[in-house]
Design an enzyme around this catalytic site. Structure first.
Site, PDB file in Angstrom:
ATOM      1  N   ARG A 181      -8.877   1.048   9.212  1.00 31.86           N
ATOM      2  CA  ARG A 181      -8.496  -0.307   9.599  1.00 31.86           C
ATOM      3  C   ARG A 181      -9.525  -0.995  10.485  1.00 31.86           C
ATOM      4  O   ARG A 181      -9.305  -2.147  10.856  1.00 31.86           O
ATOM      5  CB  ARG A 181      -7.185  -0.235  10.359  1.00 31.86           C
ATOM      6  N   ARG A 186      11.911  -2.291  10.953  1.00 33.41           N
ATOM      7  CA  ARG A 186      10.850  -1.831  11.846  1.00 33.41           C
ATOM      8  C   ARG A 186      10.641  -2.855  12.952  1.00 33.41           C
ATOM      9  O   ARG A 186      10.678  -4.051  12.692  1.00 33.41           O
ATOM     10  CB  ARG A 186       9.547  -1.655  11.053  1.00 33.41           C
ATOM     11  N   ARG A 234       0.176  -8.869  13.457  1.00 35.22           N
ATOM     12  CA  ARG A 234      -0.418  -7.879  12.550  1.00 35.22           C
ATOM     13  C   ARG A 234      -1.351  -8.542  11.532  1.00 35.22           C
ATOM     14  O   ARG A 234      -2.384  -7.999  11.173  1.00 35.22           O
ATOM     15  CB  ARG A 234       0.680  -7.093  11.828  1.00 35.22           C
ATOM     16  N   LYS A 267       0.834  -1.208   0.000  1.00 33.40           N
ATOM     17  CA  LYS A 267       0.000   0.000   0.000  1.00 33.40           C
ATOM     18  C   LYS A 267       0.873   1.264   0.000  1.00 33.40           C
ATOM     19  O   LYS A 267       0.575   2.222  -0.689  1.00 33.40           O
ATOM     20  CB  LYS A 267      -0.928   0.031   1.235  1.00 33.40           C
TER      21      LYS A 267
HETATM   22  P1  AMP Z   1       1.559   0.763   9.022  1.00 35.50           P
HETATM   23  O1  AMP Z   1       2.763   1.605   8.770  1.00 35.50           O
HETATM   24  O2  AMP Z   1       0.362   1.185   8.224  1.00 35.50           O
HETATM   25  O3  AMP Z   1       1.840  -0.717   8.890  1.00 35.50           O
HETATM   26  O4  AMP Z   1       1.149   1.032  10.557  1.00 35.50           O
HETATM   27  C1  AMP Z   1       2.038   0.719  11.598  1.00 35.50           C
HETATM   28  C2  AMP Z   1       1.286   0.617  12.905  1.00 35.50           C
HETATM   29  O5  AMP Z   1       0.685   1.885  13.202  1.00 35.50           O
HETATM   30  C3  AMP Z   1       0.119  -0.372  12.924  1.00 35.50           C
HETATM   31  O6  AMP Z   1       0.541  -1.707  13.179  1.00 35.50           O
HETATM   32  C4  AMP Z   1      -0.722   0.205  14.046  1.00 35.50           C
HETATM   33  O7  AMP Z   1      -0.171  -0.082  15.310  1.00 35.50           O
HETATM   34  C5  AMP Z   1      -0.588   1.707  13.815  1.00 35.50           C
HETATM   35  N1  AMP Z   1      -1.617   2.214  12.887  1.00 35.50           N
HETATM   36  C6  AMP Z   1      -1.427   2.823  11.694  1.00 35.50           C
HETATM   37  N2  AMP Z   1      -2.589   3.150  11.118  1.00 35.50           N
HETATM   38  C7  AMP Z   1      -3.563   2.739  11.972  1.00 35.50           C
HETATM   39  C8  AMP Z   1      -4.985   2.772  11.942  1.00 35.50           C
HETATM   40  N3  AMP Z   1      -5.660   3.292  10.919  1.00 35.50           N
HETATM   41  N4  AMP Z   1      -5.649   2.249  13.010  1.00 35.50           N
HETATM   42  C9  AMP Z   1      -4.994   1.757  14.081  1.00 35.50           C
HETATM   43  N5  AMP Z   1      -3.661   1.660  14.159  1.00 35.50           N
HETATM   44  C10 AMP Z   1      -2.937   2.144  13.109  1.00 35.50           C
END
Ligand code: AMP
Length: 211
Positions: A88, A156, A167, A13
């Site tokens: 999400r 990360r 996740r 994404k």
């Molecule tokens: P990502 O970079 O999109 O994989 O997001 C990393 C982490 O940020 C996720 O595993 C969540 O802990 C948090 N996070 C990001 N976006 C959201 C969202 N829309 N709702 C809840 N947690 C989020």
């Protein structure tokens, strides 16, 4: 134009969102990037989010909707935005849709990235990201310089095997119901195969969006 990117972690994404945003001339906004910046800066929001993020759990909906409110109020998203990593959960989908309706706007398309679980685990465990500009890289070791901004590539914390498993579980349990939420409301759901060559995936996405 507002496009929400849906799909599991590791589906691409971020990478594809960047490319689509460039083609459409609108910004890509990733809640994960906003939260990681808050963690780095040690803000109250960052401190509250960090433990959820490290475990691979979702940050509370209220925090995410607060971020979205600020994003939608900013002049840079006037023309539209590619939303990466949000929504999400069903309450986030509801909340975003209400917020947009109040502004006389709506989500134009939900773009769903399809990738098998095996491929996702392979991608996430082989990924490093720039600690400055967040660009993801495959197969480059932590410590390597980012060729975009000169930052340092890091693994990360939530790309460790245990967090990856969590996740994916969280995605199945909390995010997949959003797909039915979109279908039930007869909103515009665009599904694409997100495996294979990066350029081809971008073309697939652009073609699907044009239709
Ligand atoms: P990502 O970079 O999109 O994989 O997001 C990393 C982490 O940020 C996720 O595993 C969540 O802990 C948090 N996070 C990001 N976006 C959201 C969202 N829309 N709702 C809840 N947690 C989020």
């Amino acid at each position: 134009m507002i496009i929400v990117l849906l799909g599991p972690p590791g589906a691409g994404k971020g990478t594809q969102g960047e490319r689509i945003a460039e083609r459409l001339g609108i910004p890509k906004i990733a809640t994960g990037d906003v939260l990681r910046a808050a963690v780095r800066e040690g803000t109250e929001q960052g401190l509250a989010a960090k433990s959820f993020m490290d475990r691979g759990d979702l940050v509370p909906d209220s925090v995410i909707l607060g971020i979205m409110k600020e994003v939608l109020a900013s002049p840079s998203s006037k023309k539209g935005a590619i939303l990466d990593g949000v929504v999400r959960t069903v309450p986030q989908a509801d909340g975003l849709s209400t917020m947009l309706a109040e502004l006389g706007r709506k989500v134009d398309a939900y773009l769903l990235f399809d990738v098998s679980d095996d491929e996702l685990v392979k991608r996430l465990s082989g990924r490093t990201v720039c600690d400055t500009c967040q660009t993801p890289y495959m197969g480059l070791e932590p410590g390597t310089r980012c060729n975009k901004c000169g930052g340092t590539l890091v693994r990360r914390k939530d790309d460790e095997p245990e967090s990856i498993r969590n996740r994916l579980k969280v995605y199945r349990e909390q995010t997949e119901p959003v797909i039915d939420w979109v279908k039930d409301r007869k909103m515009n759901l665009v599904e694409i195969d997100a495996t294979g060559d990066l350029d081809e995936i971008t073309e697939r996405a652009m073609k699907a969006l044009e239709q």
